[in-house]
Design a protein around this motif. Structure first.
Motif, short mmCIF file in Angstrom:
data_model
loop_
_atom_site.label_atom_id
_atom_site.label_comp_id
_atom_site.label_asym_id
_atom_site.label_seq_id
_atom_site.Cartn_x
_atom_site.Cartn_y
_atom_site.Cartn_z
N ASP A 97 0.80 -1.23 0.00
CA ASP A 97 0.00 0.00 0.00
C ASP A 97 0.83 1.28 0.00
O ASP A 97 0.51 2.24 -0.72
CB ASP A 97 -0.97 0.01 1.19
CG ASP A 97 -2.19 -0.87 0.91
OD1 ASP A 97 -2.46 -1.13 -0.28
OD2 ASP A 97 -2.85 -1.31 1.87
N PRO A 98 1.93 1.37 0.83
CA PRO A 98 2.74 2.60 0.79
C PRO A 98 3.29 2.90 -0.61
O PRO A 98 3.39 4.06 -1.01
CB PRO A 98 3.88 2.32 1.78
CG PRO A 98 3.35 1.26 2.69
CD PRO A 98 2.43 0.43 1.87
N ARG A 101 0.42 4.22 -2.76
CA ARG A 101 0.12 5.61 -2.41
C ARG A 101 1.15 6.57 -3.00
O ARG A 101 0.82 7.65 -3.48
CB ARG A 101 0.05 5.77 -0.88
CG ARG A 101 -1.33 5.42 -0.31
CD ARG A 101 -1.52 6.00 1.09
NE ARG A 101 -0.68 5.31 2.06
CZ ARG A 101 -1.03 4.18 2.69
NH1 ARG A 101 -2.21 3.63 2.44
NH2 ARG A 101 -0.24 3.62 3.56
N LYS A 102 2.43 6.15 -2.94
CA LYS A 102 3.50 6.99 -3.50
C LYS A 102 3.33 7.15 -5.01
O LYS A 102 3.56 8.24 -5.55
CB LYS A 102 4.88 6.36 -3.18
CG LYS A 102 6.06 7.23 -3.58
CD LYS A 102 6.10 8.50 -2.74
CE LYS A 102 7.18 9.46 -3.18
NZ LYS A 102 7.14 10.72 -2.44
N PRO A 190 8.40 5.87 2.21
CA PRO A 190 7.08 5.51 2.74
C PRO A 190 7.03 4.10 3.33
O PRO A 190 6.28 3.85 4.28
CB PRO A 190 6.15 5.63 1.52
CG PRO A 190 7.02 5.64 0.33
CD PRO A 190 8.32 6.19 0.77
N LEU A 191 7.81 3.19 2.80
CA LEU A 191 7.85 1.83 3.37
C LEU A 191 8.40 1.86 4.79
O LEU A 191 7.88 1.21 5.70
CB LEU A 191 8.70 0.91 2.48
CG LEU A 191 8.08 0.48 1.14
CD1 LEU A 191 9.13 -0.15 0.24
CD2 LEU A 191 6.93 -0.51 1.36
N ARG A 192 9.47 2.65 4.96
CA ARG A 192 10.10 2.79 6.28
C ARG A 192 9.11 3.41 7.27
O ARG A 192 8.96 2.96 8.40
CB ARG A 192 11.35 3.66 6.14
CG ARG A 192 12.51 3.24 7.00
CD ARG A 192 13.81 3.96 6.70
NE ARG A 192 13.71 5.23 6.02
CZ ARG A 192 14.20 5.46 4.80
NH1 ARG A 192 14.79 4.50 4.13
NH2 ARG A 192 14.09 6.64 4.24
N ASP A 193 8.39 4.44 6.80
CA ASP A 193 7.43 5.14 7.66
C ASP A 193 6.28 4.23 8.11
O ASP A 193 5.65 4.48 9.13
CB ASP A 193 6.84 6.36 6.93
CG ASP A 193 7.91 7.41 6.65
OD1 ASP A 193 8.99 7.33 7.28
OD2 ASP A 193 7.67 8.30 5.79
N HIS A 194 5.99 3.19 7.33
CA HIS A 194 4.89 2.28 7.67
C HIS A 194 5.38 1.00 8.36
O HIS A 194 4.66 0.00 8.39
CB HIS A 194 4.10 1.93 6.40
CG HIS A 194 3.19 3.03 5.96
ND1 HIS A 194 3.65 4.14 5.30
CD2 HIS A 194 1.84 3.21 6.12
CE1 HIS A 194 2.64 4.95 5.05
NE2 HIS A 194 1.53 4.42 5.54
N GLY A 195 6.59 1.05 8.90
CA GLY A 195 7.05 -0.06 9.74
C GLY A 195 7.70 -1.22 9.02
O GLY A 195 7.99 -2.25 9.63
N PHE A 196 7.95 -1.08 7.72
CA PHE A 196 8.68 -2.13 7.00
C PHE A 196 10.15 -2.09 7.41
O PHE A 196 10.65 -1.05 7.84
CB PHE A 196 8.55 -1.94 5.49
CG PHE A 196 7.21 -2.34 4.93
CD1 PHE A 196 7.01 -3.60 4.37
CD2 PHE A 196 6.12 -1.47 4.97
CE1 PHE A 196 5.79 -3.98 3.86
CE2 PHE A 196 4.89 -1.83 4.46
CZ PHE A 196 4.72 -3.11 3.90
#
Length: 533
Positions: A97-98, A101-102, A190-196
């Motif tokens: 999803d991130p 969205r990007k 964005p992946l990092r921001d979503h806990g990946f």
């Protein structure tokens, strides 16, 4: 204008000429110049193991006729065994999803034709040759699967300090490497921001302090975007290894060869210790790269959107006859055609500097870039032009390969390049991502007739206006239909130029000259000046 082409003798049968051309091509095929010593020794390389990715069940069960119909609609040509189905939706590609969205943030709502077929092929773990005009979205085809593969690897077996990379992207110029690295970073944030899990990328280029690059390597690195010279340097000094590397992309592969990086790439290949997925991407596909693909890729899928070497149809091509001494003055008139930003291409560094100085004197907000400038100057010029602070960028071909400038209105070829491939790359800086653009090219008697005939045929193919000076040329290719049909190749089988056959190929002639010059340098024990990067 006196003809510089040797027309085919009328009494020479078409079949005889075809046989001669085939012999020339076979002779070229004997040199597997881009394979490592270790790979040449292997009898038969094995395919890379499939990834864990699968498209949704309804797409896996897509009837072949439906897949063929979709490809026809998107003008996609494929070649290979068990080709995955085309997927016209990013969501159906099962991207996180991130990432989706990007893509929406960047205004990318649906995949381009090369992405529709290329992404499923790469996500499936297959080797691939991607051919599409510049500005068609090739970068995402290898960047997104690389990020997915690095995430999967990190979840199963986290990278420890000193390890890596898992994936490697090799680019022909520092500017293209930096641009690709920035695309990777845009999707990692964005992946990092979503806990990946954290994925560490590294930009490995010359002109930058090596110590800062080594600090990233010491922490453990997942993705490396590199130019051949600095990459070879790090590997030779054992500062980095490719023991765990499973994913290799050669971006703008034809330019890597043209700039003389064959030996560097061969040495890089020698550092791989295991099976890898190999991807080749290019807007043109000369014979040398086709030969490499056959020998270094395993059961590859070829995804072709349009003829390899064809010009982008979203670009209006205007060709004007301008005397050499009048070109610099006429340049100011041409700049009035469109609002900025405008790109001006020259063949040599001296002309870039002269035009840059002339435009500044005339009050034009201009910057310049070529291989003779230091890294700081090059980076400033690119960033100032991209951000809109400067209206005009004057450059050599260092800026023509793969660089994505937003909303370029107009490309001006101050010099018509000798090889038609360079012309295709240059005008591809405008008309990107479905937008239209204008390309103005100055020609005069300084160009060879071979080059002008290639340009004429390219204009005809793109249904553009043919200026009288090109229409009047004595064109031997108009009588070559029988040869084309017999050999199955239109135009030159080596460089893809439509206005000549392989026996008159300026690119092949240039390669031979460079090879002779290189052997002389080796004999006298000196180094050599290799392409501009």
């Amino acid at each position: 204008m006196a003809s510089q082409l040797s027309a085919r003798p009328r009494d020479q049968p078409a079949e005889q000429l075809v046989l001669q051309e085939r012999e020339m091509i076979e002779h070229l095929s004997d040199r597997k110049s881009l394979m490592s010593v270790r790979e040449l020794a292997k009898a038969s390389p094995t395919p890379t193991p499939p990834t864990g990715w699968k498209p949704p069940l309804r797409l896996r069960r897509m009837p072949p006729a439906r897949a063929a119909d979709l490809r026809r609609r998107w003008h996609i040509l494929v070649d290979g065994d068990d080709v995955p189905p085309p997927i016209p939706s990013f969501r159906d590609m099962r991207l996180p999803d991130p990432v989706l969205r990007k893509l929406r943030e960047k205004g990318i709502v649906r995949p381009t034709p090369i992405q529709v077929q290329g992404l499923p092929v790469v996500l499936s773990g297959r080797d691939m040759i991607g051919i599409a005009f510049t500005g068609s979205g090739k970068t995402l085809v290898f960047v997104l699967p690389l990020i997915m593969a690095a995430l999967q690897e990190e979840l199963i077996m986290p990278v420890v300090p000193g390890e890596g990379p898992f994936g490697l992207v090799v680019c022909p110029s520092r500017e293209l490497a930096r641009q690709t690295f920035e695309v990777v970073e845009q999707f990692l944030a964005p992946l990092r921001d979503h806990g990946f899990p954290e994925i560490r990328p590294l930009l490995c280029i010359g002109g930058v302090d090596m110590r800062s690059q080594l600090e990233v390597v010491k922490k453990g690195v997942h993705i490396v975007v590199a130019t051949p010279g600095r990459l070879k340097d790090l590997l030779a000094k054992k500062k980095m290894n490719l023991d765990n590397c499973r994913y290799l992309t050669l971006d703008e592969a034809d330019r890597l060869v043209d700039l003389g990086f064959e030996d560097d790439i061969r040495e890089v290949f020698d550092h791989f210790k295991a099976q890898r997925q190999t991807l080749l991407f290019s807007a043109t596909m000369p014979k040398k790269i086709q030969n490499f693909a056959k020998s270094a890729l395993v059961k590859p899928v070829t995804v072709n959107v349009g003829r390899a070497g064809a010009a982008n149809l979203d670009v209006i091509q205007e060709v004007e006859y301008v005397k050499q001494e009048a070109k610099i003055v006429y340049l100011l008139e041409c700049l009035q055609k469109t609002p900025p930003p405008v790109l001006i291409f020259c063949e040599n560094k001296a002309d870039v500097d002269d035009i840059h100085e002339y435009l500044l004197l005339k009050g034009v907000e201009a910057v310049a870039i070529h291989g003779g400038k230091d890294q700081e100057e090059r980076e400033y010029a690119i960033s100032a032009f991209k951000s809109g602070k400067k209206d005009v960028l004057v450059a050599t071909d260092v800026a023509s390969k793969g660089l994505d400038f937003p909303d370029i209105q107009h490309v001006i070829n101050y010099d018509m390049p000798a090889e038609i491939e360079n012309y295709v790359h240059r005008i591809g800086r405008t008309g990107r991502c479905g937008k239209t653009g204008i390309a103005t090219t100055f020609i005069n008697k300084n160009q060879t007739e071979t080059t002008l005939l290639d340009l004429k045929h390219l204009l005809q193919e793109a249904k553009q206006r043919i200026p009288p000076v090109l229409a009047e040329l004595n064109d031997p290719m108009e009588d070559e239909d029988a040869i084309t049909n017999a050999s199955g190749v239109k135009g030159c089988a080596y460089c893809g130029g439509l206005g000549h056959r392989i026996k008159d190929c300026p690119k092949l002639e240039h390669q031979k000259t460079m090879a002779i010059a290189g052997s002389r340098r080796d004999y006298f024990g000196s180094g050599g000046y290799r392409g501009e990067i």
